[in-house]
Design an enzyme around this catalytic site. Structure first.
Site, PDB file in Angstrom:
ATOM      1  N   CYS A 126       1.030  -0.862  -0.181  1.00 41.09           N
ATOM      2  CA  CYS A 126       0.110   0.049   0.011  1.00 41.09           C
ATOM      3  C   CYS A 126       1.013   1.251   0.060  1.00 41.09           C
ATOM      4  O   CYS A 126       1.969   1.273   0.059  1.00 41.09           O
ATOM      5  CB  CYS A 126      -0.719  -0.013   1.469  1.00 41.09           C
ATOM      6  N   HIS A 127       0.171   2.408   0.141  1.00 41.99           N
ATOM      7  CA  HIS A 127       0.787   3.679  -0.132  1.00 41.99           C
ATOM      8  C   HIS A 127       0.978   4.763   0.478  1.00 41.99           C
ATOM      9  O   HIS A 127      -0.822   4.751   0.556  1.00 41.99           O
ATOM     10  CB  HIS A 127       0.997   4.103  -1.447  1.00 41.99           C
ATOM     11  N   TYR A 157       2.493  12.430 -12.382  1.00 43.36           N
ATOM     12  CA  TYR A 157       0.964  12.394 -12.033  1.00 43.36           C
ATOM     13  C   TYR A 157       1.067  12.463 -10.696  1.00 43.36           C
ATOM     14  O   TYR A 157       1.785  12.692  -9.291  1.00 43.36           O
ATOM     15  CB  TYR A 157      -0.008  11.023 -11.885  1.00 43.36           C
ATOM     16  N   THR A 215       6.002   6.794  -6.608  1.00 39.83           N
ATOM     17  CA  THR A 215       6.811   7.137  -7.240  1.00 39.83           C
ATOM     18  C   THR A 215       6.378   8.695  -7.494  1.00 39.83           C
ATOM     19  O   THR A 215       6.770  10.163  -8.035  1.00 39.83           O
ATOM     20  CB  THR A 215       7.183   6.910  -8.962  1.00 39.83           C
ATOM     21  N   ARG A 235      12.830  -0.487  -3.754  1.00 40.37           N
ATOM     22  CA  ARG A 235      11.915  -0.456  -5.340  1.00 40.37           C
ATOM     23  C   ARG A 235      12.542   0.270  -5.736  1.00 40.37           C
ATOM     24  O   ARG A 235      13.054   1.151  -6.412  1.00 40.37           O
ATOM     25  CB  ARG A 235      10.476  -0.407  -4.899  1.00 40.37           C
ATOM     26  N   ARG A 286       5.818   4.993 -17.932  1.00 39.78           N
ATOM     27  CA  ARG A 286       5.247   5.255 -17.107  1.00 39.78           C
ATOM     28  C   ARG A 286       5.016   6.380 -16.034  1.00 39.78           C
ATOM     29  O   ARG A 286       5.018   7.333 -15.796  1.00 39.78           O
ATOM     30  CB  ARG A 286       3.041   5.289 -17.642  1.00 39.78           C
ATOM     31  N   ASP A 336      -2.771  -2.331  -2.375  1.00 38.88           N
ATOM     32  CA  ASP A 336      -2.464  -1.039  -3.129  1.00 38.88           C
ATOM     33  C   ASP A 336      -3.423   0.394  -3.131  1.00 38.88           C
ATOM     34  O   ASP A 336      -3.114   0.757  -4.258  1.00 38.88           O
ATOM     35  CB  ASP A 336      -3.373  -1.447  -4.906  1.00 38.88           C
ATOM     36  N   ASN A 381      -3.649   5.961 -10.366  1.00 36.25           N
ATOM     37  CA  ASN A 381      -3.545   6.226 -11.851  1.00 36.25           C
ATOM     38  C   ASN A 381      -4.810   4.850 -12.260  1.00 36.25           C
ATOM     39  O   ASN A 381      -4.185   4.718 -13.978  1.00 36.25           O
ATOM     40  CB  ASN A 381      -2.479   5.157 -12.640  1.00 36.25           C
TER      41      ASN A 381
HETATM   42  C1  0GY Z   1       1.447   0.141  -7.613  1.00 38.68           C
HETATM   43  C2  0GY Z   1       1.252   0.716  -9.009  1.00 38.68           C
HETATM   44  C3  0GY Z   1       1.276   2.298  -9.372  1.00 38.68           C
HETATM   45  C4  0GY Z   1       1.643   3.056  -9.537  1.00 38.68           C
HETATM   46  C5  0GY Z   1       3.018   3.140  -8.414  1.00 38.68           C
HETATM   47  O1  0GY Z   1       4.740   4.147  -7.565  1.00 38.68           O
HETATM   48  C6  0GY Z   1       3.752   4.796  -7.679  1.00 38.68           C
HETATM   49  O2  0GY Z   1       3.050   5.634  -8.935  1.00 38.68           O
HETATM   50  O3  0GY Z   1       3.249   2.071  -7.457  1.00 38.68           O
HETATM   51  C7  0GY Z   1       1.064   1.778 -11.776  1.00 38.68           C
HETATM   52  O4  0GY Z   1       0.750   3.054 -11.193  1.00 38.68           O
HETATM   53  O5  0GY Z   1       1.062   0.980 -11.466  1.00 38.68           O
HETATM   54  O6  0GY Z   1       1.869  -0.658  -7.254  1.00 38.68           O
HETATM   55  O7  0GY Z   1       0.900   1.726  -6.911  1.00 38.68           O
END
Ligand code: 0GY
Length: 323
Positions: A41-42, A58, A86, A133, A139, A274, A279
């Protein structure tokens, strides 16, 4: 759609069409086993406190630690692994703040540059970070120079960390030699992003499973080995979410892929929500339904315990792990 996120200190405009996390997730019908770990998760910001990185691809909605912890408790999850997104580049502040605030109930995965100081790595380790990571999605990142990534892997290996790898299935052929040469355990995001329109026993997914098999050592953190996150059905699915009556099953086209990984590598699989689902463009998943998807892929109580508790505990909390 375009609206602002963050406070007056740092006002960010969300990427047009951005989908925010699901506001009122259902309570899962599937009761997670005690001690379940959400291993992917983020957190996003909040942007006013933790500004988004200039190099981001993004600009998300804010999705801070309080929201993450509320979802954790709502779903019946015990612990989280917070993976650097990211949109924060190599500034791990928001992720580290969340991991610290969780008081031992979270671990982190960072993004670092090759020139990171050893003292900074030790600071991240003390905060609860256990991996870095490497992102190969064009993208999401401008480039992924292998020499830099190898240098990072060599720096983090002595800490017992692992490398999380995020790549498209079609790129595995080119990348697998590099992956296999890294000196750390590997954790693959989202089953290597299979194209679920292709056969589950076809060439592409077979290649992925052979890669897992070939590179698997003892599976313990600090040793060699590959771990696979059976995550992101909402991202991989073509058939999509359930119909509005809620009775058709969600993301069924992803089930054979995840089920095959769980059956063949029961001691190597992890699960993650997740959240907050960066995105996505078609729909935002109900996180409760993502939990209800688990018994489709892990069919026995033993598989579920390994997927949700034993395996992530061995990787992220080995000092507390029974196995
Ligand atoms: C995910 C998938 C995505 C994005 C990122 O770090 C991120 O921006 O992981 C994606 O856009 O497929 O695992 O969260």
């Amino acid at each position: 759609m375009s609206s602002t996120t963050g406070g007056p200190a740092a006002a960010f405009t969300k990427t047009p069409g951005w989908l925010d996390w699901y506001p009122n997730p259902s309570r899962p019908r599937f009761a997670l086993p005690p001690g379940a770990v959400d291993a992917h998760c983020h957190v996003f910001g909040p942007g006013a406190e933790f500004p988004y990185a200039p190099e981001r691809k993004y600009t998300p909605c804010d999705a801070g630690k309080d929201r993450l912890f509320a979802l954790r408790d709502h779903l019946g999850v015990s612990r989280n692994v917070v993976v650097q997104a990211t949109c924060h580049g190599a500034d791990n502040s928001a992720m580290v703040d969340a991991v610290r605030a969780a008081g031992g109930r979270a671990r982190g995965v960072a993004t670092v540059r090759p020139d990171i100081a050893d003292a900074e790595l030790r600071r991240l380790d003390a905060a609860g970070v256990r991996g870095v990571r490497f992102n190969f999605l064009k993208r999401l990142v401008d480039s992924a120079p292998k020499d830099d990534l190898r240098a990072i892997a060599e720096k983090v290996a002595p800490l017992g960390w692992h490398v999380v790898i995020y790549f498209e299935a079609a790129d595995l052929a080119e990348l697998e030699g590099f992956f296999g040469s890294l000196p750390t355990p590997l954790v693959v995001d989202h089953m290597g992003r299979p194209d679920v329109r292709k056969p589950v026993d076809g060439e592409e997914f077979d290649r992925f499973l052979r890669f897992v098999d070939r590179n698997s050592g003892d599976g313990g953190s600090g040793g060699r080995g590959v771990w696979v996150k059976t995550s992101c059905p909402e991202r991989l699915s073509v058939s999509g979410p359930p119909a509005l009556d809620g009775e058709s099953q969600a993301y069924q086209d992803v089930v054979p892929f995840a089920r095959r990984v769980v059956r063949e590598f029961p001691d190597r699989v992890l699960w993650g929500s997740d959240w907050p689902h960066p995105n996505l463009t078609g729909h935002m998943p109900d996180d409760g339904l993502l939990v209800d998807w688990i018994p489709w892929i892990a069919e026995t109580a033993e598989q579920q315990r390994k997927l949700l508790v034993d395996n992530p505990m061995r990787l992220y909390w080995p000092e507390e792990s029974a196995g």
